[in-house]
Design a protein around this motif. Structure first.
Motif, PDB file in Angstrom:
ATOM      1  N   GLY A 229       0.821  -1.220   0.000  1.00 30.44           N
ATOM      2  CA  GLY A 229       0.000   0.000   0.000  1.00 30.44           C
ATOM      3  C   GLY A 229       0.846   1.257   0.000  1.00 30.44           C
ATOM      4  N   VAL A 230       0.234   2.345   0.323  1.00 31.75           N
ATOM      5  CA  VAL A 230       0.969   3.609   0.361  1.00 31.75           C
ATOM      6  C   VAL A 230       1.069   4.168   1.780  1.00 31.75           C
ATOM      7  N   SER A 231       0.133   3.772   2.640  1.00 34.37           N
ATOM      8  CA  SER A 231       0.070   4.420   3.958  1.00 34.37           C
ATOM      9  C   SER A 231       1.222   3.995   4.880  1.00 34.37           C
ATOM     10  N   THR A 232       1.627   2.704   4.835  1.00 36.95           N
ATOM     11  CA  THR A 232       2.696   2.223   5.742  1.00 36.95           C
ATOM     12  C   THR A 232       3.967   3.035   5.520  1.00 36.95           C
ATOM     13  N   ASN A 233       4.234   3.327   4.264  1.00 34.50           N
ATOM     14  CA  ASN A 233       5.481   4.041   3.956  1.00 34.50           C
ATOM     15  C   ASN A 233       5.521   5.422   4.610  1.00 34.50           C
ATOM     16  N   ALA A 234       4.349   6.027   4.753  1.00 29.81           N
ATOM     17  CA  ALA A 234       4.319   7.353   5.395  1.00 29.81           C
ATOM     18  C   ALA A 234       4.821   7.233   6.838  1.00 29.81           C
ATOM     19  N   GLY A 235       4.332   6.224   7.561  1.00 30.07           N
ATOM     20  CA  GLY A 235       4.743   6.029   8.958  1.00 30.07           C
ATOM     21  C   GLY A 235       6.169   5.523   9.060  1.00 30.07           C
ATOM     22  N   TYR A 236       6.544   4.621   8.146  1.00 31.83           N
ATOM     23  CA  TYR A 236       7.903   4.044   8.176  1.00 31.83           C
ATOM     24  C   TYR A 236       8.946   5.148   7.933  1.00 31.83           C
ATOM     25  N   SER A 237       8.651   5.999   6.979  1.00 32.99           N
ATOM     26  CA  SER A 237       9.589   7.098   6.686  1.00 32.99           C
ATOM     27  C   SER A 237       9.706   8.008   7.890  1.00 32.99           C
ATOM     28  N   TYR A 238       8.581   8.250   8.539  1.00 34.47           N
ATOM     29  CA  TYR A 238       8.592   9.121   9.732  1.00 34.47           C
ATOM     30  C   TYR A 238       9.515   8.520  10.800  1.00 34.47           C
ATOM     31  N   LEU A 239       9.385   7.191  11.004  1.00 36.95           N
ATOM     32  CA  LEU A 239      10.208   6.512  12.011  1.00 36.95           C
ATOM     33  C   LEU A 239      11.687   6.493  11.635  1.00 36.95           C
ATOM     34  N   THR A 240      11.968   6.092  10.407  1.00 36.39           N
ATOM     35  CA  THR A 240      13.373   5.877  10.027  1.00 36.39           C
ATOM     36  C   THR A 240      14.096   7.188   9.741  1.00 36.39           C
ATOM     37  N   GLN A 241      13.359   8.188   9.252  1.00 38.55           N
ATOM     38  CA  GLN A 241      14.017   9.487   9.011  1.00 38.55           C
ATOM     39  C   GLN A 241      13.957  10.351  10.267  1.00 38.55           C
ATOM     40  N   GLY A 242      13.186   9.904  11.219  1.00 37.47           N
ATOM     41  CA  GLY A 242      13.057  10.655  12.470  1.00 37.47           C
ATOM     42  C   GLY A 242      14.153  10.268  13.440  1.00 37.47           C
ATOM     43  N   GLN A 243      13.805  10.180  14.708  1.00 33.66           N
ATOM     44  CA  GLN A 243      14.820  10.072  15.762  1.00 33.66           C
ATOM     45  C   GLN A 243      15.006   8.650  16.319  1.00 33.66           C
ATOM     46  N   LEU A 244      14.368   7.653  15.718  1.00 30.63           N
ATOM     47  CA  LEU A 244      14.379   6.320  16.349  1.00 30.63           C
ATOM     48  C   LEU A 244      15.793   5.812  16.624  1.00 30.63           C
ATOM     49  N   GLU A 245      16.648   5.859  15.565  1.00 28.12           N
ATOM     50  CA  GLU A 245      18.009   5.340  15.740  1.00 28.12           C
ATOM     51  C   GLU A 245      18.801   6.184  16.745  1.00 28.12           C
ATOM     52  N   GLU A 246      18.551   7.480  16.705  1.00 25.69           N
ATOM     53  CA  GLU A 246      19.250   8.376  17.629  1.00 25.69           C
ATOM     54  C   GLU A 246      18.825   8.102  19.077  1.00 25.69           C
ATOM     55  N   VAL A 247      17.534   7.859  19.252  1.00 30.42           N
ATOM     56  CA  VAL A 247      17.026   7.577  20.601  1.00 30.42           C
ATOM     57  C   VAL A 247      17.644   6.270  21.118  1.00 30.42           C
ATOM     58  N   LEU A 248      17.671   5.248  20.257  1.00 28.23           N
ATOM     59  CA  LEU A 248      18.230   3.957  20.668  1.00 28.23           C
ATOM     60  C   LEU A 248      19.726   4.097  20.962  1.00 28.23           C
ATOM     61  N   SER A 249      20.401   4.835  20.103  1.00 25.83           N
ATOM     62  CA  SER A 249      21.833   5.039  20.303  1.00 25.83           C
ATOM     63  C   SER A 249      22.085   5.735  21.651  1.00 25.83           C
ATOM     64  N   GLY A 250      21.231   6.715  21.977  1.00 28.84           N
ATOM     65  CA  GLY A 250      21.350   7.410  23.262  1.00 28.84           C
ATOM     66  C   GLY A 250      21.125   6.458  24.429  1.00 28.84           C
ATOM     67  N   ALA A 251      20.149   5.577  24.279  1.00 29.89           N
ATOM     68  CA  ALA A 251      19.841   4.618  25.354  1.00 29.89           C
ATOM     69  C   ALA A 251      21.020   3.664  25.568  1.00 29.89           C
ATOM     70  N   VAL A 252      21.596   3.192  24.478  1.00 30.41           N
ATOM     71  CA  VAL A 252      22.718   2.241  24.572  1.00 30.41           C
ATOM     72  C   VAL A 252      23.951   2.936  25.164  1.00 30.41           C
ATOM     73  N   SER A 253      24.196   4.176  24.723  1.00 29.26           N
ATOM     74  CA  SER A 253      25.348   4.916  25.271  1.00 29.26           C
ATOM     75  C   SER A 253      25.180   5.154  26.764  1.00 29.26           C
ATOM     76  N   ALA A 254      23.977   5.549  27.188  1.00 30.58           N
ATOM     77  CA  ALA A 254      23.728   5.795  28.618  1.00 30.58           C
ATOM     78  C   ALA A 254      23.978   4.517  29.411  1.00 30.58           C
ATOM     79  N   THR A 255      23.557   3.382  28.857  1.00 29.33           N
ATOM     80  CA  THR A 255      23.737   2.091  29.536  1.00 29.33           C
ATOM     81  C   THR A 255      25.213   1.731  29.640  1.00 29.33           C
ATOM     82  N   MET A 256      25.938   1.938  28.534  1.00 25.11           N
ATOM     83  CA  MET A 256      27.371   1.606  28.551  1.00 25.11           C
ATOM     84  C   MET A 256      28.129   2.506  29.534  1.00 25.11           C
ATOM     85  N   ASP A 257      27.761   3.782  29.564  1.00 25.10           N
ATOM     86  CA  ASP A 257      28.420   4.707  30.507  1.00 25.10           C
ATOM     87  C   ASP A 257      28.193   4.258  31.941  1.00 25.10           C
TER      88      ASP A 257
END
Ligand SMILES: NC(=O)C1=CN([C@@H]2O[C@H](COP(=O)(O)OP(=O)(O)OC[C@H]3O[C@@H](n4cnc5c(N)ncnc54)[C@H](O)[C@@H]3O)[C@@H](O)[C@H]2O)C=CC1
Ligand SMILES: O=C(O)[C@@H]1CCC=N1
Length: 265
Positions: A229-257
């Motif tokens: 379809g077309v609608s999933t891509n709208a949400g997927y792009s929002y997630l992947t171009q948004g902050q998801l990876e940055e948020v996860l990276s921040g969580a992992v860094s905080a844990t490692m620290d």
């Protein structure tokens, strides 16, 4: 019969006990400080009242207390460490290098590190193993086989274990946080708590199984879901171009620290 002994009866020890309990040829014994005696007894395994009694019986001793209790435990094991030096030690402590463990416990002992997670209780865990030159190939193989009973396992150079600990050891909490957000959004949009929970869990489990049982990568699976379809891509792009990876990276860094701060050194 192989006897595995645990020093500490907290969350991680309990999860491992449950995972190995399904194997009849494994006998398990645990040292539980007073507050946890009841919990340990309810696991249905042998409970003893000193770390030394665990050591005396065990072929392999799992250190499953907090890193700050290592010196106390080492002191309590002083005599038995000399009397029975052939015991294999597996530390599940997130901190504490093999070098540091040898310094505290003894240079000539066989010590391995196993960074694992609570999903071992259901034998869906992930364990990163690290060894040093004092552990021979057959002992490495035997330890790896034991952890294979509890899910997937890989051997790593020791310096990679801090990443494995943050991603896999702490991972169940991170994935649970994602599910919690998924549920919350469902509820905010008018679903009942039950409906939102079933959708979140079934989608997580189904997608996990789909990627485990087929050769699909995460990107390929996403593209399959998007292709229809077309609608999933709208949400997927929002997630992947948004902050998801940055948020996860921040969580992992905080844990490692935090892990580095709590190290035994
Ligand atoms: N909970 C988890 O998901 C994971 C935990 N780990 C590691 O496993 C270790 C244990 O963590 P948890 O089980 O979560 O902690 P916990 O707090 O649930 O359990 C710690 C256990 O050590 C016992 N203890 C305290 N002082 C002691 C002493 N002097 N001698 C012997 N035992 C003593 C406590 O009574 C308790 O049974 C930690 O080092 C942690 O880094 C590693 C990966 C995942
Ligand atoms: O929270 C902790 O300290 C441990 C380390 C890895 C997972 N749990």
């Amino acid at each position: 019969m192989l006897t595995i002994g645990f020093i500490g009866a907290g969350q991680m020890a309990q999860a491992m006990v449950k995972g190995w309990q399904k194997r009849e040829e494994i006998h398990q014994v645990v040292y539980a400080p007073t507050a946890e005696k009841q919990v340990a007894s309810e696991l249905g395994i042998q409970v003893v009242d000193t770390p030394a009694k665990v050591w005396e019986q065990a072929d392999m001793v799992v250190l499953a207390m907090k890193p700050q209790d290592l010196q106390t435990v080492a002191d309590e094991l002083r005599l038995v460490r000399m009397q029975k030096p052939e015991v294999i030690i597996v530390s599940v402590l997130a901190g504490g290098t093999l070098k540091e463990l040898h310094q505290v416990l003894g240079e000539r002992l066989v010590i391995a590190r196993a960074v694992s997670n609570i999903n071992v209780a259901l034998r869906y865990g992930y364990t990163g193993l690290a060894f040093d030159q004092y552990v021979d190939a057959s002992t490495r193989g035997a330890i790896a086989m034991l952890f294979l009973e509890l899910g997937k396992t890989d051997e790593y150079p020791e310096q990679k274990l801090s990443v494995v600990s943050a991603l896999a050891g702490s991972g169940p909490a991170f994935v649970a946080a994602f599910v919690k957000s998924y549920q919350a959004v469902g509820q905010q949009l008018g679903l009942t708590e039950d409906q939102a929970q079933v959708i979140a869990l079934q989608t997580l489990t189904g997608t996990g199984i789909n990627m485990t049982e087929t050769p699909l990568s995460a990107t390929q699976l996403a593209n399959l879901a998007i292709a229809a379809g077309v609608s999933t891509n709208a949400g997927y792009s929002y997630l992947t171009q948004g902050q998801l990876e940055e948020v996860l990276s921040g969580a992992v860094s905080a844990t490692m620290d935090k892990n580095e701060q709590g190290d035994i050194s």
